[in-house]
Design a protein around this motif. Structure first.
Motif, mmCIF file in Angstrom:
data_model
loop_
_atom_site.group_PDB
_atom_site.id
_atom_site.type_symbol
_atom_site.label_atom_id
_atom_site.label_comp_id
_atom_site.label_asym_id
_atom_site.label_seq_id
_atom_site.Cartn_x
_atom_site.Cartn_y
_atom_site.Cartn_z
ATOM 1 N N ILE A 111 0.839 -1.212 0.000
ATOM 2 C CA ILE A 111 0.000 0.000 0.000
ATOM 3 C C ILE A 111 0.868 1.255 0.000
ATOM 4 O O ILE A 111 0.655 2.178 -0.784
ATOM 5 N N ILE A 112 1.879 1.244 0.868
ATOM 6 C CA ILE A 112 2.735 2.431 0.953
ATOM 7 C C ILE A 112 3.459 2.669 -0.375
ATOM 8 O O ILE A 112 3.448 3.776 -0.917
ATOM 9 N N VAL A 113 4.043 1.608 -0.916
ATOM 10 C CA VAL A 113 4.753 1.750 -2.183
ATOM 11 C C VAL A 113 3.777 2.196 -3.277
ATOM 12 O O VAL A 113 4.102 3.060 -4.099
ATOM 13 N N GLY A 114 2.573 1.637 -3.272
ATOM 14 C CA GLY A 114 1.551 2.002 -4.255
ATOM 15 C C GLY A 114 1.208 3.476 -4.181
ATOM 16 O O GLY A 114 1.105 4.165 -5.205
ATOM 17 N N LEU A 115 1.068 3.979 -2.955
ATOM 18 C CA LEU A 115 0.745 5.410 -2.797
ATOM 19 C C LEU A 115 1.894 6.278 -3.310
ATOM 20 O O LEU A 115 1.672 7.317 -3.923
ATOM 21 N N ILE A 116 3.110 5.820 -3.061
ATOM 22 C CA ILE A 116 4.260 6.603 -3.537
ATOM 23 C C ILE A 116 4.261 6.659 -5.063
ATOM 24 O O ILE A 116 4.414 7.728 -5.660
ATOM 25 N N ILE A 117 4.038 5.488 -5.688
ATOM 26 C CA ILE A 117 4.008 5.479 -7.153
ATOM 27 C C ILE A 117 2.855 6.349 -7.658
ATOM 28 O O ILE A 117 3.002 7.115 -8.611
ATOM 29 N N GLY A 118 1.722 6.259 -6.992
ATOM 30 C CA GLY A 118 0.571 7.071 -7.366
ATOM 31 C C GLY A 118 0.898 8.555 -7.280
ATOM 32 O O GLY A 118 0.515 9.347 -8.143
ATOM 33 N N PHE A 119 1.647 8.876 -6.247
ATOM 34 C CA PHE A 119 2.061 10.277 -6.069
ATOM 35 C C PHE A 119 2.917 10.722 -7.257
ATOM 36 O O PHE A 119 2.727 11.811 -7.798
ATOM 37 N N ILE A 120 3.822 9.845 -7.672
ATOM 38 C CA ILE A 120 4.679 10.187 -8.812
ATOM 39 C C ILE A 120 3.816 10.399 -10.065
ATOM 40 O O ILE A 120 4.007 11.356 -10.811
ATOM 41 N N PHE A 121 2.839 9.526 -10.245
ATOM 42 C CA PHE A 121 1.909 9.670 -11.366
ATOM 43 C C PHE A 121 1.255 11.053 -11.352
ATOM 44 O O PHE A 121 1.199 11.755 -12.358
ATOM 45 N N MET A 122 0.772 11.408 -10.171
ATOM 46 C CA MET A 122 0.051 12.680 -10.074
ATOM 47 C C MET A 122 0.998 13.850 -10.266
ATOM 48 O O MET A 122 0.627 14.889 -10.829
ATOM 49 N N LEU A 123 2.255 13.639 -9.815
ATOM 50 C CA LEU A 123 3.267 14.673 -10.007
ATOM 51 C C LEU A 123 3.461 14.939 -11.500
ATOM 52 O O LEU A 123 3.471 16.080 -11.959
ATOM 53 N N VAL A 124 3.574 13.842 -12.252
ATOM 54 C CA VAL A 124 3.736 13.972 -13.699
ATOM 55 C C VAL A 124 2.509 14.649 -14.295
ATOM 56 O O VAL A 124 2.607 15.593 -15.099
ATOM 57 N N ALA A 125 1.337 14.220 -13.862
ATOM 58 C CA ALA A 125 0.096 14.776 -14.398
ATOM 59 C C ALA A 125 -0.016 16.260 -14.066
ATOM 60 O O ALA A 125 -0.508 17.053 -14.874
#
Lengths: 417, 516
Positions: free
Chosen positions: A30-44
């Motif tokens: 979950i934690i790693v998933g949220l971090i990756i999600g954050f990166i996605f949103m950063l790019v977006a």
């Protein structure tokens, strides 16, 4: 010294327990998933000015509390947990028996159909006691239909060797088409006919799920949320399923078939019987999910599109089950978590993101849950190293630790002399 | 020469939680030497070799290769230093040809396409040099186990390995193949390769090695020249006490017939060939009947027919007078079938279940292990029973009854199965390769238990590929060849030679002499 060793002993015991390890692994994913999600949103957010990745992650973390009335949001969140808890359980027990039940949507639909036919064909408006009786009957009929639908998959597999994945995919579409036919063209089609393509709400015939006052508790002004008795039943079923899988002889038998078919056969366990039984249970669980979801006073069932799209609740059971590593008690947590993120999706537009970002992050987390084993392996190694360090430390301190095996050897050699 | 070693492992210590797998072990290998590493299961042989191969790091001690101190972090390092290993279970790609398997991972390529010509020449030269021939164009699943092993050896030679490790290489081979392998190994040594040969079979070590290092319970015992020792001495070093290779047993006192087969035939579903042909015999309580034969002569389908794992095409099987020809396995167990299966991983154990769960796999519905009308598991009784079996049958496991079967050593897994099957109420014990892969001490122990079982009135039907085992244990012996019983002996001091010709099919007894 003694106190410390007792503590480390207890800690080691807790950490080496499989369930604890699974929980840790899920939390890591979950934690790693949220971090990756954050990166996605950063790019977006770079691509789309005005959106904020930090705000996005904040919304995901605060979930229902972003609403004007968090209580109402939480009530709905809990209600939407019910169907995925049941389909999650359905997939989990099949998986533990070595079967991949991808037929949960079909079984869910059969449960829906059975329960609604009962609940909508008998009008008990005004008599709440009778209404409850019909409500119970509706659940049972739905469950039996789902049980039958699941056992069909089991029979095809056990008797004819047909792969359960193929069988259940086919049965999903058969169920979807049957349901469309039943509510459109069959002699039963006028039962509960509502607006075009929909059935009426169960509240109109009086056979709806009791809310136990929960709806009022989790309400927004005058508007109650959907929450009802379903969540209580769902949690009871999680506990029952856990007991079934871990404490009963039948659960032991089924798991044996799942872990090693050949040695189950060797031990005289009837593998075919277990496959059919397991799929029947599995189907029943998914069906109860369908029944409880649609028996809610405020839900209308849309049969019109059933033949085109299977209900999402069926397939959503797969991530729920696997995020919980197929542990029935873990499913309560994993379903809550998934609904929490989904709920937060609705608020993402507030910071300039599309609501589907929540789904992307859920998908990433599920994907990571697939690596659970890897994570567990890492944790295992860490514990072994810790243990080793402890042993070496002891040695250094002059407290020669005799490995247990040495004692055995000495005793044995003396005994043989 | 005397002090030049290709490998020196000095004072290696490796500890795992709760156990010192290697305790100050020193091993020195000279060039061109065949060095045997002898020890029981769990003596630390595999750990030591894993350290040499870079799979584990030692806690203490150092490794020297050609006199230079080295660090071996992973198998790639090991390969770099010219160390190659033939694993007990081969690591081959079944649907690839022998050639492709050999070059896999170090293949030549041109524009991304594999070019096999140069490799083929190199391998052909290797095969000639070491007289080690395999058909390079056959697929792995088309060749015998012995040939697969040769492929593994060629794989190492192709990578220019100078130090070859053989991990229990004979465990999977037939007697003829073993002879061939020993010949190959001697050839390799003659050509200057240095060889480490891991085994617990004393005869092989005597016939193949120059020097032998013995380990026991993780400790270094001794290194001896093979020419200056004998099997008894080695066995004593390995086990730590005198070991008798022959089993003392009284004369059998057979009573009533327990198992009876009449004209049983089994036809293979795929090939339509008759794999068991008109077999009739019986086993009485209080006697051990052995079926001897070379592997693949119909033993497995016959075992399956008797135990219910496979079908019977014609004929009848009765157990205690009940027709079980088409009976379920559950029925057979009810009439008293105990079965030590050939394949302990496939049939014998559920590897992810704990040892306690495995102990009751046939009995979980008994009053003792379940309650509330057999619906719920009786955890306390199960645990107590499991502890009892662990104590009485000397099953060693890291965490007692909670140990998962997977984490136990092969020998202890087998002991657990034997314990389960012997301790269960039974009228007949069908023991298939009961000591496969076990060490001397454990074999002796299991043999004693089987004889004890006979003396307690059970009928015992033994299937074994080890002639020594058959001759040691059996009261009567049937020889099976090509699915048929070709000979019958009463065992009073039979010698292996007496059975040999029947086992290879060169001789047959008259049908009427094969008493059933």
């Amino acid at each position: 010294m003694l106190k410390e060793s007792k503590f480390t002993e207890g800690f080691k015991k807790a950490v080496t327990k499989h369930s604890t390890k699974s929980l840790l692994a899920s939390i890591i994913s979950i934690i790693v998933g949220l971090i990756i999600g954050f990166i996605f949103m950063l790019v977006a957010s770079i691509l789309k000015p005005g959106s904020s990745a930090l705000g996005g992650i904040g919304i995901l973390l605060t979930g229902p509390f972003n609403g004007l009335n968090p209580k109402y949001e939480i009530g709905n969140l809990i209600f939407y947990m019910v169907p995925i808890i049941f389909t999650g359980l359905s997939i989990a027990i099949a998986y533990k028996t070595g079967l991949f039940n991808i037929g949960a949507p079909g079984q869910f639909l059969m449960g829906t159909m059975g329960s609604l036919l009962v609940a909508l064909s008998i009008d008990t408006t005004g008599n709440r006691f009778l209404g409850i009786l019909v409500w119970i009957l509706a659940i049972i009929v739905g469950m039996l239909l789902g049980m039958f639908w699941g056992s069909l998959v089991g029979m095809l597999k056990a008797l004819f060797g047909l792969n359960e994945v193929i069988a259940s995919i086919m049965l999903n579409w058969i169920a979807a088409n049957i349901i469309t036919w039943v509510f459109k063209d069959s002699p039963l089609h006028n039962i509960g006919e509502g607006k075009d393509g929909y059935l009426i709400k169960t509240s109109l015939t009086g056979n709806f799920s009791p809310t136990l006052g929960l709806g009022k508790l989790f309400s927004s002004g005058n508007i109650s949320s959907y929450i009802d008795i379903g969540i209580v039943i769902a949690i009871v079923f999680c506990v029952l399923t856990w007991i079934f899988m871990n404490k009963t002889t039948l659960g032991y038998e089924m798991k044996a078939c799942g872990l090693n078919k050949e040695s189950a056969k060797y031990a005289g366990i009837n593998e075919k019987k277990n496959i059919i039984l397991c799929m029947a249970f599995s189907g029943a669980l998914a069906a109860i999910g369908g029944a409880l979801y649609h028996l809610n006073a405020g839900i209308e069932f849309k049969w019109q599109s059933a033949y085109q799209t299977l209900p999402p609740w069926g397939f959503n059971g797969i991530p729920v089950a696997f995020l919980a590593n197929c542990n029935p008690l873990g499913i309560i947590l994993s379903s809550m978590f998934i609904r929490y993120l989904s709920t937060s999706g609705a608020f993402l537009p507030m910071v300039g993101f599309n609501q589907y970002f929540a789904d992307i992050i859920i998908a990433i987390i599920i994907y990571l849950a697939g690596f659970t084993r890897y994570f567990i392996g890492r944790i295992d190694k860490r514990i072994r190293d810790m243990e080793l360090a402890r042993l070496l430390e002891k040695e250094k301190n002059g407290l020669k630790s005799d490995p247990p095996n040495d004692n055995v050897i000495v005793m044995e050699e003396e005994g043989k002399k | 020469m005397e002090d030049k070693y290709v490998i020196e492992m000095r004072n290696i210590t490796k500890e795992f939680p709760g156990i010192k797998a290697n305790d100050n072990i020193t091993l020195k290998l000279r060039k061109g030497e065949i060095h045997a590493l002898l020890g029981e299961n769990g003596a630390g042989k595999s750990t030591l070799m894993s350290i040499l191969f870079g799979l584990y790091q030692p806690d203490e001690g150092e490794i020297l290769i050609n006199g230079e101190k080295v660090l071996i972090n992973d198998p790639n390092d090991a390969t770099k230093y010219g160390i190659g290993m033939v694993h007990q279970h081969f690591k081959l790609v079944e649907c690839f040809t022998v050639l492709d398997n050999i070059i896999l991972g170090s293949e030549d390529s041109k524009l991304g396409f594999v070019t096999r010509k140069k490799s083929r020449e190199k391998i052909n030269k290797l095969m000639d040099d070491y007289s080690l021939h395999v058909d390079l164009d056959k697929r792995i699943d088309e060749i015998s186990v012995g040939m697969q092993q040769r492929t593994e050896i060629l794989k190492m030679l192709y990578r220019d390995s100078e130090i070859l490790i053989f991990d229990e290489p004979t465990a999977v081979l037939t007697p003829q193949e073993i002879e061939g392998l020993i010949h190959i190994i001697k050839n390799l040594a003659k050509e200057g390769k240095s060889i480490l040969f891991i085994s617990h079979k004393l005869n092989e070590i005597m016939s193949v090695s120059d020097v032998c290092t013995v380990l026991r319970k993780g400790k270094y015992i001794n290194t001896v020249k093979t020419s200056e020792t004998n099997t008894d001495e080695l066995a004593k070093m390995m086990v730590g006490r005198d070991v008798s290779f022959t089993v003392d047993k009284e004369k059998a006192k057979p009573k009533n017939i327990v198992l009876r087969l009449d004209n049983v035939s089994v036809v293979d579903k795929n090939t339509k060939k008759s794999v068991v042909n008109n077999v009739s015999f019986s086993v009485k309580s209080g006697e051990i009947v052995a079926v001897a034969g070379i592997d693949g002569n119909g033993q497995t389908p016959l075992i399956n027919a008797i135990t219910g794992l496979g079908p019977v095409s014609s004929g009848t099987i009765t157990l205690l007078g009940n027709d079980i020809t088409n009976g379920t396995i559950k029925e057979r167990i009810m009439y008293g079938l105990s079965h030590i299966p050939e394949d302990r991983h496939k049939h014998g154990l559920i590897l992810d279940y704990s040892i306690a769960e495995n102990f009751v796999i046939e009995r979980y519905l008994e009053d003792r292990f379940s309650w509330h009308r057999h619906r719920l598991i009786h955890f306390e009784n199960r645990k107590n029973y499991s502890d009892y079996l662990i104590d009485n049958y000397d099953v060693r496991s890291g965490q007692g009854s909670n140990t998962t079967a997977r984490s136990m050593s092969g020998g202890n897994q087998q002991k657990a199965i034997v314990a389960r099957e012997l301790d269960k109420d039974h009228s007949i014990l069908v023991a298939c390769q009961p000591t496969r892969g076990l060490d001397v001490g454990a074999i002796e122990d299991i043999h004693k238990k089987i004889i004890n079982d006979r003396d307690n009135g059970a009928a015992v039907l033994l299937f074994s590929l080890e002639l020594d085992e058959v001759l040691n244990l059996a009261d009567r012996i049937y020889v099976i060849y090509d699915g048929e019983f070709v000979a019958h002996f009463i065992n009073n001091g039979l010698k292996p030679e007496d059975l040999g010709l029947y086992m290879t099919g060169s001789k047959k007894m008259k049908k009427e002499n094969i008493v059933c």
